[in-house]
Design a protein around this motif. Structure first.
Motif, PDB file in Angstrom:
ATOM      1  N   ARG A 209     -65.975  36.408 -21.838  1.00 38.21           N
ATOM      2  CA  ARG A 209     -65.118  35.941 -22.929  1.00 38.21           C
ATOM      3  C   ARG A 209     -63.795  35.434 -22.374  1.00 38.21           C
ATOM      4  O   ARG A 209     -63.209  36.054 -21.481  1.00 38.21           O
ATOM      5  CB  ARG A 209     -64.861  37.114 -23.876  1.00 38.21           C
ATOM      6  CG  ARG A 209     -64.049  36.727 -25.098  1.00 38.21           C
ATOM      7  CD  ARG A 209     -63.919  37.911 -26.014  1.00 38.21           C
ATOM      8  NE  ARG A 209     -63.169  37.576 -27.208  1.00 38.21           N
ATOM      9  CZ  ARG A 209     -62.942  38.430 -28.190  1.00 38.21           C
ATOM     10  NH1 ARG A 209     -63.408  39.664 -28.113  1.00 38.21           N
ATOM     11  NH2 ARG A 209     -62.259  38.064 -29.248  1.00 38.21           N
ATOM     12  N   LEU A 215     -64.257  35.069 -31.229  1.00 39.79           N
ATOM     13  CA  LEU A 215     -65.705  35.242 -31.089  1.00 39.79           C
ATOM     14  C   LEU A 215     -66.430  33.911 -31.359  1.00 39.79           C
ATOM     15  O   LEU A 215     -67.419  33.585 -30.710  1.00 39.79           O
ATOM     16  CB  LEU A 215     -66.201  36.331 -32.045  1.00 39.79           C
ATOM     17  CG  LEU A 215     -65.597  37.722 -31.788  1.00 39.79           C
ATOM     18  CD1 LEU A 215     -66.104  38.726 -32.816  1.00 39.79           C
ATOM     19  CD2 LEU A 215     -65.921  38.214 -30.385  1.00 39.79           C
ATOM     20  N   LEU A 219     -68.930  32.081 -28.817  1.00 42.79           N
ATOM     21  CA  LEU A 219     -70.325  31.766 -29.154  1.00 42.79           C
ATOM     22  C   LEU A 219     -70.591  30.262 -29.062  1.00 42.79           C
ATOM     23  O   LEU A 219     -71.677  29.840 -28.655  1.00 42.79           O
ATOM     24  CB  LEU A 219     -70.664  32.307 -30.551  1.00 42.79           C
ATOM     25  CG  LEU A 219     -70.768  33.842 -30.597  1.00 42.79           C
ATOM     26  CD1 LEU A 219     -70.838  34.339 -32.040  1.00 42.79           C
ATOM     27  CD2 LEU A 219     -71.997  34.336 -29.820  1.00 42.79           C
ATOM     28  N   GLU A 237     -67.998  41.007 -22.724  1.00 46.65           N
ATOM     29  CA  GLU A 237     -66.659  41.304 -23.271  1.00 46.65           C
ATOM     30  C   GLU A 237     -65.833  41.926 -22.150  1.00 46.65           C
ATOM     31  O   GLU A 237     -66.198  42.969 -21.618  1.00 46.65           O
ATOM     32  CB  GLU A 237     -66.811  42.279 -24.460  1.00 46.65           C
ATOM     33  CG  GLU A 237     -65.536  42.991 -24.889  1.00 46.65           C
ATOM     34  CD  GLU A 237     -64.439  42.055 -25.372  1.00 46.65           C
ATOM     35  OE1 GLU A 237     -64.735  41.084 -26.078  1.00 46.65           O
ATOM     36  OE2 GLU A 237     -63.264  42.315 -25.036  1.00 46.65           O
ATOM     37  N   ILE A 259     -71.010  40.884 -32.160  1.00 41.70           N
ATOM     38  CA  ILE A 259     -71.900  39.953 -31.449  1.00 41.70           C
ATOM     39  C   ILE A 259     -73.363  40.312 -31.735  1.00 41.70           C
ATOM     40  O   ILE A 259     -74.197  39.425 -31.934  1.00 41.70           O
ATOM     41  CB  ILE A 259     -71.610  39.957 -29.925  1.00 41.70           C
ATOM     42  CG1 ILE A 259     -70.258  39.310 -29.630  1.00 41.70           C
ATOM     43  CG2 ILE A 259     -72.738  39.300 -29.130  1.00 41.70           C
ATOM     44  CD1 ILE A 259     -70.166  37.812 -29.838  1.00 41.70           C
ATOM     45  N   SER A 263     -75.425  37.285 -33.115  1.00 37.88           N
ATOM     46  CA  SER A 263     -76.218  36.616 -32.085  1.00 37.88           C
ATOM     47  C   SER A 263     -77.364  37.489 -31.587  1.00 37.88           C
ATOM     48  O   SER A 263     -77.304  38.712 -31.673  1.00 37.88           O
ATOM     49  CB  SER A 263     -75.299  36.254 -30.906  1.00 37.88           C
ATOM     50  OG  SER A 263     -76.042  35.662 -29.862  1.00 37.88           O
ATOM     51  N   ILE A 267     -75.291  41.621 -24.846  1.00 41.94           N
ATOM     52  CA  ILE A 267     -73.850  41.721 -24.576  1.00 41.94           C
ATOM     53  C   ILE A 267     -73.572  42.912 -23.661  1.00 41.94           C
ATOM     54  O   ILE A 267     -74.067  44.013 -23.895  1.00 41.94           O
ATOM     55  CB  ILE A 267     -73.013  41.804 -25.873  1.00 41.94           C
ATOM     56  CG1 ILE A 267     -71.550  42.081 -25.525  1.00 41.94           C
ATOM     57  CG2 ILE A 267     -73.537  42.854 -26.862  1.00 41.94           C
ATOM     58  CD1 ILE A 267     -70.559  41.462 -26.421  1.00 41.94           C
TER      59      ILE A 267
END
Ligand code: PEP
Ligand code: MN
Length: 342
Positions: A209, A215, A219, A237, A259, A263, A267
């Protein structure tokens, strides 16, 4: 927009839908599913008039994808994306995975000793930067291709998969050749030409990130990679800028479950860059696993006092072992037991 076909739809019907989507000026992406075929529509930057496809033979329903990102969204793909590595590690699968190693590759002895320690403690992925994106041009810049060769040697010796950062187009070619996962760092999260190149790579990509990315921006950056055809993307993250100066960054724990909602991509959390302080790395690693992270990336150095970069946030091997035993219990409680050694 996502066109869901009937279970018994044949290839002619599927082709017809694809043709109509293309006539409308968009790209069609067939997505085979266990039960039925779906066809995704990409290339639009706003609502698509679905009436032309709704009535076509074989079409069961048309689902509009409301988010600006499409291919990375949960609406597009309900099942979690799982990324398999050569040593049996599955990222985003039933286990919590751990990536560990030094911030930067500094020498053969430093890398091998650290790699052996993290492998023995149960990590299955070795991290280590060969190309370092440093705030100051006078700071350690990494060993370059020599560092990549050492990482490949560590993979041979310890069976660890290797993740390392590409900082530009040139280093991406080299990283793609030597590594198992290509890391795109926070500072490059919106380097769109690098993202497009990563989208054409034949290796999985971990996208960190950006320093102050929302966010949605993150994405959309991942969408660039998928839009070029590489669906093997992991999000990481690593903390964001905040008003607080005690810690290096502020880990956005919220991002982990958000997330997961938005998605299908795996992550992982990086509490090393997220906190910048060794004594905080383990508690925040625990919190990230408890929040549902698929994995953890941490910096470990055989002797952090001698590290050429990020020593203050690097764990001693002993602390890493403690972290692994704590994560073992938390990941078990979360129903995603730690993958300890492969
Ligand atoms: C790293 O992982 O070594 C790194 C430079 O991280 P970030 O891009 O998150 O700052
Ligand atoms: Mn670092």
């Amino acid at each position: 927009m996502l066109v869901v076909m009937q279970q018994d739809a044949g290839s002619e019907e599927i082709q017809r839908v694809v043709g109509v989507i293309e006539e409308m000026g968009y790209q069609a992406r067939p997505i085979p599913g266990e039960q039925r075929m779906a066809i995704g529509v990409v290339g639009n930057d706003g609502p698509v008039d679905s009436s032309r496809v709704e009535g076509l033979p074989g079409v069961q329903e048309v689902i509009s994808v409301s988010a600006p990102y499409k291919l990375v969204s949960r609406e597009w793909r309900k099942e979690d994306t799982v990324i398999p590595l050569f040593n049996g590690t599955l990222i985003g699968g039933p286990n919590t995975v751990v990536m560990a190693g030094p911030c930067g590759v500094e020498s053969e002895a430093q890398l091998m000793e650290t790699a052996e320690a993290v492998a023995k403690a149960g990590a299955t992925i070795l991290r280590g930067g060969a190309f370092k994106p440093r705030t100051s041009p006078y700071s350690y810049q990494g060993m370059g291709v020599e560092g990549l060769k050492l990482l490949a040697k560590a993979r041979e010796l310890f069976g660890l998969a290797v993740i390392t950062e590409a900082i530009d187009l040139e280093s991406l070619d080299a990283v793609e050749e030597y590594a198992d996962i290509i890391q795109i760092g926070a500072r490059n999260m919106q380097n769109f030409s690098l993202l497009k190149r990563a989208g054409r790579a034949r290796k999985p990509v971990m996208l960190k990130r950006g320093l102050s990315a929302t966010l949605k921006e993150w994405l959309l950056a991942a969408e660039y990679i998928l839009a070029e055809g590489n669906e093997q993307v992991i999000l990481c993250e690593r903390g964001v800028r905040s008003f607080e100066t005690y810690t290096r960054n502020m880990v956005d724990i919220n991002a982990i479950p958000v997330i997961k909602q938005l998605s299908h991509l795996p992550i992982v959390a990086d509490p090393s860059h997220g906190t910048g302080r060794r004594e905080l790395v383990v508690p925040i690693a625990r919190a990230a696993v408890a929040a549902g992270a698929d994995g953890i990336m941490v910096e470990v150095h055989r002797d952090p006092t001698q590290a050429k970069s990020d020593g203050p946030q690097s764990l001693y091997p002993e602390q890493f072992r403690t972290m692994m035993s704590e994560l073992e219990r938390i990941s078990l409680a979360m129903g995603k037991p730690l993958l300890a050694g492969v």
